[in-house]
Design a protein around this motif. Structure first.
Motif: not given
Length: 102
Positions: A15-20, A87-99
């Protein structure tokens, strides 16, 4: 995509990951989100650190203002989200995974 959204996981960490991811996709700081939902920034920080779960009011705010369905926060379900929101969420999730990997 399901792995990045942690679909099917109901843990505080998921849930924390998804909120971020949602907050970043909406280009909001922690303090901006806190002000928008009438909370203090420490509440948002606690959720993003998996110390507590997002409240119903917080999830509904994202739904009403950014079309992010409650099911995304609760279970990582994204199929019901509009395509542009996905699209916006997956771009954000992708960036979180890279970081996270760095």
């Amino acid at each position: 995509m399901k792995k990045m959204a942690r679909t099917g996981s109901y843990t505080n960490e998921a849930a924390a990951h998804r909120l971020l991811a949602a907050r970043k996709a909406c280009k909001l700081s922690q303090s901006e989100l806190a002000a928008a939902v009438n909370r203090n920034a420490t509440t948002i920080i606690a959720i993003e650190k998996a110390r507590q779960l997002p409240s119903w009011g917080l999830m509904m705010w994202f739904h009403n203002h950014h079309r992010i369905d409650v099911n995304f926060f609760v279970a990582g379900e994204f199929s019901q989200l509009p395509g542009d929101v996905q699209e916006l969420l997956f771009a954000s999730l992708t960036e979180l995974e890279k970081n996270r990997a760095a």
